[in-house]
Motif scaffolding. Sequence first.
Motif, PDB file in Angstrom:
ATOM      1  N   TYR A  24       0.802  -1.214   0.000  1.00 12.72           N
ATOM      2  CA  TYR A  24       0.000   0.000   0.000  1.00 12.72           C
ATOM      3  C   TYR A  24       0.842   1.275   0.000  1.00 12.72           C
ATOM      4  O   TYR A  24       0.305   2.376  -0.067  1.00 12.72           O
ATOM      5  N   LEU A  25       2.152   1.135   0.086  1.00  9.78           N
ATOM      6  CA  LEU A  25       3.037   2.296   0.162  1.00  9.78           C
ATOM      7  C   LEU A  25       3.664   2.523  -1.214  1.00  9.78           C
ATOM      8  O   LEU A  25       4.687   1.969  -1.551  1.00  9.78           O
ATOM      9  N   ASN A  26       3.031   3.370  -1.991  1.00  5.20           N
ATOM     10  CA  ASN A  26       3.445   3.561  -3.367  1.00  5.20           C
ATOM     11  C   ASN A  26       4.110   4.923  -3.596  1.00  5.20           C
ATOM     12  O   ASN A  26       3.695   5.689  -4.436  1.00  5.20           O
ATOM     13  N   GLY A  27       5.131   5.199  -2.846  1.00  8.14           N
ATOM     14  CA  GLY A  27       5.873   6.448  -3.027  1.00  8.14           C
ATOM     15  C   GLY A  27       6.592   6.831  -1.751  1.00  8.14           C
ATOM     16  O   GLY A  27       6.237   6.397  -0.654  1.00  8.14           O
ATOM     17  N   ASP A  28       7.611   7.653  -1.917  1.00  6.88           N
ATOM     18  CA  ASP A  28       8.427   8.063  -0.774  1.00  6.88           C
ATOM     19  C   ASP A  28       7.611   8.773   0.303  1.00  6.88           C
ATOM     20  O   ASP A  28       7.841   8.574   1.497  1.00  6.88           O
ATOM     21  N   GLU A  29       6.666   9.622  -0.102  1.00  4.51           N
ATOM     22  CA  GLU A  29       5.865  10.358   0.887  1.00  4.51           C
ATOM     23  C   GLU A  29       4.999   9.400   1.703  1.00  4.51           C
ATOM     24  O   GLU A  29       4.853   9.572   2.917  1.00  4.51           O
ATOM     25  N   ASN A  30       4.435   8.394   1.066  1.00  3.36           N
ATOM     26  CA  ASN A  30       3.616   7.421   1.789  1.00  3.36           C
ATOM     27  C   ASN A  30       4.464   6.584   2.730  1.00  3.36           C
ATOM     28  O   ASN A  30       4.044   6.273   3.844  1.00  3.36           O
ATOM     29  N   ALA A  67       7.297   7.536   4.148  1.00  2.00           N
ATOM     30  CA  ALA A  67       7.679   8.419   5.255  1.00  2.00           C
ATOM     31  C   ALA A  67       6.523   8.617   6.228  1.00  2.00           C
ATOM     32  O   ALA A  67       6.722   8.582   7.446  1.00  2.00           O
ATOM     33  N   ALA A  68       5.318   8.781   5.722  1.00  4.14           N
ATOM     34  CA  ALA A  68       4.150   8.961   6.592  1.00  4.14           C
ATOM     35  C   ALA A  68       3.888   7.704   7.412  1.00  4.14           C
ATOM     36  O   ALA A  68       3.583   7.786   8.609  1.00  4.14           O
ATOM     37  N   GLY A 105      12.241   7.867  21.201  1.00  3.60           N
ATOM     38  CA  GLY A 105      11.944   8.918  22.164  1.00  3.60           C
ATOM     39  C   GLY A 105      11.412  10.163  21.478  1.00  3.60           C
ATOM     40  O   GLY A 105      11.422  10.275  20.257  1.00  3.60           O
ATOM     41  N   PRO A 106      10.967  11.130  22.241  1.00  2.37           N
ATOM     42  CA  PRO A 106      10.313  12.310  21.677  1.00  2.37           C
ATOM     43  C   PRO A 106      11.257  13.305  21.018  1.00  2.37           C
ATOM     44  O   PRO A 106      10.820  14.194  20.314  1.00  2.37           O
ATOM     45  N   THR A 107      12.557  13.167  21.213  1.00  5.93           N
ATOM     46  CA  THR A 107      13.470  14.163  20.656  1.00  5.93           C
ATOM     47  C   THR A 107      13.935  13.820  19.248  1.00  5.93           C
ATOM     48  O   THR A 107      14.612  14.598  18.609  1.00  5.93           O
ATOM     49  N   HIS A 108      13.591  12.654  18.740  1.00 11.82           N
ATOM     50  CA  HIS A 108      13.998  12.243  17.402  1.00 11.82           C
ATOM     51  C   HIS A 108      12.868  12.472  16.411  1.00 11.82           C
ATOM     52  O   HIS A 108      11.702  12.442  16.756  1.00 11.82           O
ATOM     53  N   SER A 109      13.227  12.713  15.174  1.00 11.56           N
ATOM     54  CA  SER A 109      12.197  12.864  14.133  1.00 11.56           C
ATOM     55  C   SER A 109      12.625  12.066  12.911  1.00 11.56           C
ATOM     56  O   SER A 109      13.792  11.719  12.754  1.00 11.56           O
ATOM     57  N   VAL A 110      11.671  11.786  12.057  1.00 11.04           N
ATOM     58  CA  VAL A 110      11.935  11.036  10.832  1.00 11.04           C
ATOM     59  C   VAL A 110      11.960  12.036   9.683  1.00 11.04           C
ATOM     60  O   VAL A 110      11.053  12.831   9.525  1.00 11.04           O
ATOM     61  N   ALA A 111      13.028  12.000   8.927  1.00  9.80           N
ATOM     62  CA  ALA A 111      13.151  12.932   7.799  1.00  9.80           C
ATOM     63  C   ALA A 111      12.640  12.323   6.526  1.00  9.80           C
ATOM     64  O   ALA A 111      12.540  11.167   6.349  1.00  9.80           O
TER      65      ALA A 111
END
Length: 51
Positions: A18-24, A26-27, A45-51
């Motif tokens: 179901y993940l047909n693209g980089d944006e999907n 990443a989401a 943890g809360p201080t990390h983020s996904v780029a």
Amino acid sequence: MAKRIKVSELAEFDASEYLNGDENVAAYLTAVLEHMPAHSPSSPGPTHSVA
């Protein structure tokens, strides 16, 4: 009491179908990381983020 379900009886699920693209992708990964239990050793943890 809730009915117990065995993992072995669940239908197979592959999120990649179901993940047909980089944006999907990443989401999806962002949502997974945001919903990880706080006690999980692999939780960033809360201080990390996904780029």
